[in-house]
Scaffold this active site. Sequence first.
Site, PDB file in Angstrom:
ATOM      1  N   ARG A  56       0.895  -1.225  -0.044  1.00 40.02           N
ATOM      2  CA  ARG A  56       0.003  -0.138  -0.033  1.00 40.02           C
ATOM      3  C   ARG A  56       0.950   1.259   0.012  1.00 40.02           C
ATOM      4  NH1 ARG A  56      -3.988   0.089   4.623  1.00 40.02           N
ATOM      5  NH2 ARG A  56      -4.874   1.941   3.385  1.00 40.02           N
ATOM      6  N   ASN A  89      -8.099   8.405   5.954  1.00 43.34           N
ATOM      7  CA  ASN A  89      -7.068   7.904   5.010  1.00 43.34           C
ATOM      8  C   ASN A  89      -5.758   8.041   5.591  1.00 43.34           C
ATOM      9  OD1 ASN A  89      -9.239   7.580   3.612  1.00 43.34           O
ATOM     10  ND2 ASN A  89      -8.822   9.399   2.157  1.00 43.34           N
ATOM     11  N   HIS A 106      -6.027   8.139  11.651  1.00 46.29           N
ATOM     12  CA  HIS A 106      -5.482   6.707  11.516  1.00 46.29           C
ATOM     13  C   HIS A 106      -4.284   6.562  11.143  1.00 46.29           C
ATOM     14  CE1 HIS A 106     -10.270   5.436  10.648  1.00 46.29           C
ATOM     15  NE2 HIS A 106     -10.197   5.818  11.857  1.00 46.29           N
ATOM     16  N   CYS A 133      14.747   0.407  14.574  1.00 46.63           N
ATOM     17  CA  CYS A 133      14.461   1.987  14.993  1.00 46.63           C
ATOM     18  C   CYS A 133      15.643   2.707  15.021  1.00 46.63           C
ATOM     19  CB  CYS A 133      13.927   1.937  16.569  1.00 46.63           C
ATOM     20  SG  CYS A 133      13.687   3.351  17.169  1.00 46.63           S
ATOM     21  N   CYS A 136      16.101   3.575  19.387  1.00 48.98           N
ATOM     22  CA  CYS A 136      16.599   2.585  20.122  1.00 48.98           C
ATOM     23  C   CYS A 136      17.363   1.501  19.714  1.00 48.98           C
ATOM     24  CB  CYS A 136      15.484   2.193  20.917  1.00 48.98           C
ATOM     25  SG  CYS A 136      14.348   1.095  20.206  1.00 48.98           S
ATOM     26  N   GLY A 172     -16.792  10.493   0.814  1.00 50.95           N
ATOM     27  CA  GLY A 172     -16.041   9.271   0.307  1.00 50.95           C
ATOM     28  C   GLY A 172     -15.672   8.323   1.685  1.00 50.95           C
ATOM     29  N   SER A 174     -17.966   5.446   4.313  1.00 53.07           N
ATOM     30  CA  SER A 174     -19.326   4.695   4.165  1.00 53.07           C
ATOM     31  C   SER A 174     -20.059   4.644   5.347  1.00 53.07           C
ATOM     32  CB  SER A 174     -18.587   3.056   4.075  1.00 53.07           C
ATOM     33  OG  SER A 174     -17.920   2.708   5.149  1.00 53.07           O
ATOM     34  N   ALA A 216     -16.239  11.584  -6.339  1.00 49.71           N
ATOM     35  CA  ALA A 216     -15.892  12.542  -5.644  1.00 49.71           C
ATOM     36  C   ALA A 216     -15.431  13.714  -6.591  1.00 49.71           C
ATOM     37  CB  ALA A 216     -14.682  12.398  -4.562  1.00 49.71           C
TER      38      ALA A 216
HETATM   39  N1  APR Z   1     -16.232   9.147  -5.004  1.00 46.73           N
HETATM   40  C1  APR Z   1     -16.942   9.160  -3.884  1.00 46.73           C
HETATM   41  N2  APR Z   1     -17.281   8.259  -2.854  1.00 46.73           N
HETATM   42  C2  APR Z   1     -16.594   7.079  -3.492  1.00 46.73           C
HETATM   43  C3  APR Z   1     -16.014   6.726  -4.602  1.00 46.73           C
HETATM   44  C4  APR Z   1     -15.831   7.731  -5.360  1.00 46.73           C
HETATM   45  N3  APR Z   1     -14.964   7.704  -6.633  1.00 46.73           N
HETATM   46  N4  APR Z   1     -15.463   5.312  -4.488  1.00 46.73           N
HETATM   47  C5  APR Z   1     -16.012   4.901  -3.443  1.00 46.73           C
HETATM   48  N5  APR Z   1     -16.779   5.841  -2.781  1.00 46.73           N
HETATM   49  C6  APR Z   1     -17.563   5.589  -1.455  1.00 46.73           C
HETATM   50  C7  APR Z   1     -18.135   4.381  -1.367  1.00 46.73           C
HETATM   51  O1  APR Z   1     -19.525   4.218  -1.625  1.00 46.73           O
HETATM   52  C8  APR Z   1     -18.101   3.951   0.254  1.00 46.73           C
HETATM   53  O2  APR Z   1     -19.310   4.891   0.757  1.00 46.73           O
HETATM   54  O3  APR Z   1     -16.357   5.786  -0.583  1.00 46.73           O
HETATM   55  C9  APR Z   1     -16.903   5.163   0.669  1.00 46.73           C
HETATM   56  C10 APR Z   1     -15.837   3.839   1.044  1.00 46.73           C
HETATM   57  O4  APR Z   1     -15.966   3.326   2.313  1.00 46.73           O
HETATM   58  P1  APR Z   1     -15.030   2.431   2.976  1.00 46.73           P
HETATM   59  O5  APR Z   1     -14.268   1.640   1.835  1.00 46.73           O
HETATM   60  O6  APR Z   1     -15.779   1.625   4.037  1.00 46.73           O
HETATM   61  O7  APR Z   1     -13.603   3.384   3.572  1.00 46.73           O
HETATM   62  P2  APR Z   1     -13.762   4.366   4.805  1.00 46.73           P
HETATM   63  O8  APR Z   1     -14.982   4.706   5.137  1.00 46.73           O
HETATM   64  O9  APR Z   1     -12.841   5.398   4.579  1.00 46.73           O
HETATM   65  O10 APR Z   1     -13.353   3.093   5.990  1.00 46.73           O
HETATM   66  C11 APR Z   1     -13.043   3.753   7.292  1.00 46.73           C
HETATM   67  O11 APR Z   1     -12.287   1.541   7.936  1.00 46.73           O
HETATM   68  O12 APR Z   1     -11.095  -0.122   7.337  1.00 46.73           O
HETATM   69  C12 APR Z   1     -11.031   0.866   7.934  1.00 46.73           C
HETATM   70  O13 APR Z   1      -9.247   2.337   8.801  1.00 46.73           O
HETATM   71  C13 APR Z   1     -10.092   2.017   7.704  1.00 46.73           C
HETATM   72  O14 APR Z   1     -10.123   4.273   7.554  1.00 46.73           O
HETATM   73  C14 APR Z   1     -10.625   3.087   7.033  1.00 46.73           C
HETATM   74  C15 APR Z   1     -11.948   3.325   7.905  1.00 46.73           C
END
Ligand code: APR
Length: 229
Positions: A56, A89, A106, A133, A136, A172, A174, A216
Amino acid sequence: MGRIVILTGAGISAESGLGTFRDEGGLWAQHRIEDVATPEGYARNPALVHRFYNARRIQAAAAAPNAAHLALARLEAEHSDVVTIVTQNVDDLHRRAGSHHVLQMHGRLAGALCDICGHRWEAPPEMDEETPCPACHRAAARPDVVWFGEVPHYMDEIAALLAEARLFAAIGTSGQVYPAAAFVEEARAAGAETVEMSLEPTAVSHLFDDCLVGPATETVPRWVEGMLG
Ligand code: APR
């Protein structure tokens, strides 16, 4: 304008080529959270975890900020005293787009953390269990990211920002992971106007005053244009 707090998630970096977590074929469809994103998983198999974050880290370094990141940087440039991005992110695309007020709750892919002395430094592209590290000198380097079961960074700063927010936007994400998924309710409690931007409705869309559905790179520049009038 009053305080503007913008929460971003993996969806804002999707069009820069970085996979999201829960979308079809997302990272959590390919890897078990328990194996690669928990302290227990790291203790069980550090080599597996390092391989996951090395891949990543290299991918994120090769990615470029997209129109959504750039639009937010422009909004900050116009209103630098009131705009703060709180991102889930671990990529550094907001900063590379020119945003300065960015809280990476995060952690950062580009960072390394010593599991023993707590020292932080810029991670080399690839790390493994032997990576020492620089403080240390013990082989205890881990990715400087917050795993499930660990406390996110900047929670006090974020609470203070939300308490005085006039506008809260979520882009962006969920809305399935806490504490970030609860920020909209904290902002609403402070009287903020709330807007969500996502490719599709989320688990918390019903909590927002307004939902802009679409990629987005389309919704965010349009929203920023509207903000800047
Ligand atoms: N434009 C806008 N939204 C988008 C796009 C895009 N091109 N592609 C995907 N999405 C939306 C999806 O519909 C979804 O709602 O982005 C969201 C991504 O959701 P997740 O994959 O669950 O990511 P996120 O919400 O950032 O996860 C939260 O969970 O796994 C952990 O630590 C990790 O920071 C992360 C946290």
